[in-house]
Design an enzyme around this catalytic site. Structure first.
Site, mmCIF file in Angstrom:
data_model
loop_
_atom_site.group_PDB
_atom_site.id
_atom_site.type_symbol
_atom_site.label_atom_id
_atom_site.label_comp_id
_atom_site.label_asym_id
_atom_site.label_seq_id
_atom_site.Cartn_x
_atom_site.Cartn_y
_atom_site.Cartn_z
ATOM 1 N N SER A 72 15.497 -45.349 -18.314
ATOM 2 C CA SER A 72 16.290 -46.363 -19.003
ATOM 3 C C SER A 72 15.490 -47.641 -19.249
ATOM 4 C CB SER A 72 17.564 -46.627 -18.202
ATOM 5 O OG SER A 72 18.474 -47.408 -18.912
ATOM 6 N N ASP B 226 17.678 -50.446 -25.038
ATOM 7 C CA ASP B 226 16.798 -50.225 -23.896
ATOM 8 C C ASP B 226 16.022 -48.930 -24.113
ATOM 9 O OD1 ASP B 226 18.946 -48.514 -23.580
ATOM 10 O OD2 ASP B 226 18.967 -48.666 -21.397
#
Length: 448
Positions: free
Chosen positions: A99, A239
């Site tokens: 992530s 992200d």
């Protein structure tokens, strides 16, 4: 949280706390678990980290050795894996990503056949297998060995799905995209271009090590500067795996997850789409969001931190929108997990349907000054549960009363204690956060 699996999968530094042996065993277990009475079908996506390829190969080896067929989506957002799994009848999906973490880290997220994050009890079984507490799983032989398929088509179907959700053309709208040198590079620009936007991209050239590096939703200042300098109408930052989104308005002001929940929640209420008249938040959401929702007579629920818990609450009670301040936003009608590009499209929908700039639409939202400190600690559980730390936090809570709040919690993905304070000014936030940090340091919890 389990021994290996945290709030967002099995995450760690590549070849240190997350190894190819771990990945192989995850694959071996999943191929066997989902293939007990039929040939399992598994989709795999990944982000742009150099180590993602290494872990992909290990997972494929484990899965096919257990007899599962593997379909490779290649570099793609996490929500695309969920979409493909639930819409095309896969037994499960795997996303290889850490992530928003730096490139040295990586992770394995497992998604069940419904497109949801894997159940805790199955994660525990995987951990037991990794630790040798489950007998060895049989190998497949001959034609029962699994096959591996290039399935880029699945990602393209996801792109088509996103385009189909737009209610209006984006023609003439100048949109900035910060792709974080990550998974969004294969999807976001194509979606906005197809909808007619004038699309301007930064950080769209991944090289295996620049993912999230001074870019994306964790470095929103890059997009703020870009939007203002280029005179854009709006900007979106993702992200590394594109399951979260933050936005920047035409003035360069940040629109975080709380602001997105407020914006979309109010819009959905006006249209009769806000089920139960409720927005689902986490305990990290700003006090100002709750007061602003109160003013609009919109209810809210609070969950533990993690979009997994937000979604569980939404499913249990039938709510239609929920999310986190960090930009994980779930639209229950369309997705089973946070989806950064989908969130962008929903913000665009509000802006175009209301025919107003985002800065105007958010002028009634009053956000309290907030300070969030991420304190690296030796043992996060010991630090969080230290009686002196708890007492310091309680004292701050009593002093702030209704004019602010403090939250001290352990990270679900890092060896970090998060100290969050909201109050009437930044100075007051700093003062009370320091009160807790001093105790953490005095008790020897902070890493040298």
């Amino acid at each position: 949280m389990g021994k290996y699996f945290g709030t967002d999968g099995f995450r760690g530094e590549a070849n240190k706390t997350l190894t190819v042996e771990h990945a192989y065993k995850v694959g071996r277990f999943l191929g066997w678990y989902y293939g007990k009475d039929h040939k399992a079908k598994v989709a795999i996506g990944k982000d742009t980290r150099r180590s993602s390829y290494m872990f992909e190969y290990s997972l494929v080896a484990g899965l096919t050795a257990s007899g599962a067929d593997v379909y490779l989506l290649h570099v793609t957002p996490t929500p695309s894996v969920s979409y493909v799994v639930r819409s095309e009848g896969f037994d499960c999906g795997i996303m290889i990503s850490a992530s928003h973490n730096p490139f040295q880290d990586n992770g394995i997220k497992v998604i069940n056949g419904g497109g949801y994050k894997l159940e805790n009890e199955v994660e525990k079984l995987i951990e037991d297998y990794i630790d040798g507490e489950i007998p060895e799983i049989p190998f497949a032989f001959g034609e029962n060995i699994g096959k591996t398929v290039d399935y880029s088509m699945g990602r393209h179907r996801y792109i088509g799905h996103l385009i189909s959700l737009a209610t209006r053309s984006f023609k003439g709208i100048k949109v900035g995209l910060d792709l974080a040198n990550g998974s969004a590079t294969t999807v976001a620009k194509g979606v906005f271009d197809a909808l007619g936007a004038k699309t301007y991209v930064i950080h769209g050239e991944p090289d295996g090590v620049n993912i999230n590096s001074d870019c994306g939703s964790t470095h929103i200042e890059q997009l703020q500067k870009f939007v203002v300098e280029q005179g854009l109408d709006i900007g979106f930052a993702y992200d590394g795996d594109a399951d979260r989104c933050l936005a920047v308005d035409e003035l360069g002001q940040v629109i975080d997850g709380d602001a997105i929940l407020y914006l979309c929640g109010c819009y959905m209420k006006e249209r009769g789409e806000l089920r139960n008249n409720t927005v689902v938040t986490t305990i990290m959401s700003n006090l100002g969001l709750y007061k602003s929702l109160d003013a609009k007579e919109i209810g809210y629920a609070k969950t533990a931190v993690g979009d997994k818990y937000v979604f569980e609450n939404m499913m249990e009670h039938g709510h239609s929108i929920g999310g986190e301040q960090s930009g994980h936003i779930i639209f229950n009608k369309h997705a089973t997990t946070g989806d950064g590009v989908l969130t962008s499209l929903k913000i665009m929908e509000v802006m175009l349907e209301k025919k107003e700039k985002i800065s105007v639409l958010l002028r009634e939202l009053k956000i309290y000054p907030q300070l969030l400190l991420n304190i690296p600690v030796v043992d996060k559980k010991m630090a969080k549960n230290d009686p002196d730390v708890m007492e310091a936090a309680k004292a701050v809570e009593l002093e702030l009363g209704d004019e602010g709040r403090i939250l001290v919690r352990e990270s679900g993905t890092e060896s970090v204690i998060r100290v969050m304070v909201e109050a009437g000014s930044n100075e007051v936030c700093q003062k009370y956060a320091d009160n807790v940090v001093v105790v953490l340091r005095q008790k020897g919890h902070i890493k040298a």
